[in-house]
Design an enzyme around this catalytic site. Structure first.
Site, PDB file in Angstrom:
ATOM      1  N   GLU A  98      15.447 -26.882   1.354  1.00 16.40           N
ATOM      2  CA  GLU A  98      15.945 -26.188   0.157  1.00 16.40           C
ATOM      3  C   GLU A  98      17.194 -25.374   0.484  1.00 16.40           C
ATOM      4  O   GLU A  98      17.549 -25.160   1.639  1.00 16.40           O
ATOM      5  CB  GLU A  98      14.881 -25.238  -0.403  1.00 16.40           C
ATOM      6  CG  GLU A  98      14.050 -25.809  -1.548  1.00 16.40           C
ATOM      7  CD  GLU A  98      14.825 -25.863  -2.861  1.00 16.40           C
ATOM      8  OE1 GLU A  98      16.070 -25.672  -2.840  1.00 16.40           O
ATOM      9  OE2 GLU A  98      14.196 -26.122  -3.895  1.00 16.40           O
ATOM     10  N   ASN A 150      14.353 -22.125 -10.739  1.00 23.46           N
ATOM     11  CA  ASN A 150      15.198 -23.156 -10.134  1.00 23.46           C
ATOM     12  C   ASN A 150      16.446 -23.367 -10.970  1.00 23.46           C
ATOM     13  O   ASN A 150      16.620 -22.767 -12.039  1.00 23.46           O
ATOM     14  CB  ASN A 150      14.432 -24.472 -10.003  1.00 23.46           C
ATOM     15  CG  ASN A 150      13.702 -24.599  -8.680  1.00 23.46           C
ATOM     16  OD1 ASN A 150      14.268 -24.325  -7.620  1.00 23.46           O
ATOM     17  ND2 ASN A 150      12.441 -25.004  -8.731  1.00 23.46           N
ATOM     18  N   ASP A 158      14.810 -29.200 -10.588  1.00 22.64           N
ATOM     19  CA  ASP A 158      14.826 -28.362  -9.392  1.00 22.64           C
ATOM     20  C   ASP A 158      16.232 -27.767  -9.263  1.00 22.64           C
ATOM     21  O   ASP A 158      16.805 -27.343 -10.265  1.00 22.64           O
ATOM     22  CB  ASP A 158      14.387 -29.157  -8.159  1.00 22.64           C
ATOM     23  CG  ASP A 158      13.745 -28.270  -7.091  1.00 22.64           C
ATOM     24  OD1 ASP A 158      14.388 -27.298  -6.662  1.00 22.64           O
ATOM     25  OD2 ASP A 158      12.606 -28.553  -6.678  1.00 22.64           O
TER      26      ASP A 158
END
Length: 295
Positions: A21, A151, A202
């Site tokens: 991430e 997100n 996301d």
């Protein structure tokens, strides 16, 4: 537009991260930075010589941003920290939800003004446990409450529009923002309802044309949207749980995307062997640099 453009890219980092991430490219050093959040590891990859390095962290880091030639800012489950480039030393900077040890940071991005938007969530993604905050220097302002999985935080090139999602709700939101401060000046509205397709929203980035590139967790794609929410294209990624894109390269004309294997069974990981790898998408983009965080 459900058809995907075929994958024409490559794997740039072969480590299979449980939760890859937070990628961010720093043009000043030619370095891509990102995290394995659950592995408490910070990665850096020098594009020119393809050199990969790993740095163990004392916390779950999720967002990294340039401060200056000597320092970086890291958002984590223990608050915001300053990292010294020379020796990796980490010192506390700003507390964030210190009264809620069951929460951790998640997605975030620096606004063109130099302020940070940072989201928090429950460690088990409890419904409504998190929030999205605005951090200007050491001043922390709560922007949006009752967020489950924050997100897709990103901004239009001029800083006048902010985007975000609660992945559990799966709608991308749009909000007018003061370009000088990064603070919202209106109420959020729904830009794209993603509940009618596989996967969830996301991480996202916005290019110089104002279009939004979004990683579709569970959908195995990076999707591109116009600023009005129109879906322009879908690009296949050879991993189902893609997490966040970033523009890289001297001209920010390449796109990478991280991925994860968190939550997968042994059988699912066997069927998705590249889950957790980091990819270059293989498409030409008109990206823009990430702003530095300002004290």
């Amino acid at each position: 537009m459900d058809a995907k453009e075929p994958f024409s890219g490559q794997v740039i980092a072969d480590d299979r991260l449980k939760l890859g991430e937070g990628p961010s490219f720093e043009v000043e050093t030619g370095t891509l930075w990102w995290f394995d959040i659950l592995g408490c590891t910070l990665y850096d990859y020098h594009l020119k010589d393809r050199r990969l390095s790993k740095h163990t962290l004392p916390f779950h880091g999720t967002v990294i941003a340039r401060v200056d030639d000597a320092r970086q800012m890291i958002a984590s489950d223990q608050g915001l920290f300053i990292r010294q480039r020379a020796d990796g030393q980490i010192t506390p900077f700003v507390a964030l939800e210190s009264d809620q040890p069951g929460n951790r940071s998640n997605d975030g991005r620096v606004h063109p003004s130099g302020a940070l938007w940072i989201g928090t969530m429950g460690r088990k993604a409890e419904t409504g446990a998190g929030a999205i905050y605005h951090v200007a220097g050491t001043k922390v302002t709560k922007l949006f409450s009752a967020i489950s999985i924050p997100n897709a935080i990103c901004f239009s090139p001029d800083g006048s529009v902010g985007y975000f999602t609660d992945s559990k709700d799966n709608r991308m939101m749009r909000v007018d923002v003061d370009p000088r401060t990064g603070l919202p000046i209106g109420a959020p509205s729904v830009l794209v309802d993603g509940r009618n397709r596989d996967g969830v929203f996301d991480g996202s980035v916005v290019d110089m044309d104002g279009t939004i590139w979004n990683a579709r967790w569970g959908g195995g794609s990076v999707d591109r949207y116009k600023a009005d929410g129109t879906l322009l294209a879908r690009y296949d990624v050879p991993a189902q749980q893609v997490t966040c894109p970033a523009f890289v390269g001297e001209n920010h004309d390449r796109l990478i995307v991280t991925s994860a294997w968190e939550g997968m069974s042994t059988e699912a990981r066997h069927a998705d062997p590249l889950a957790g790898a980091t990819f270059e998408l293989g498409v030409a983009v008109r990206g823009k640099p990430e702003p530095s965080f300002k004290f």
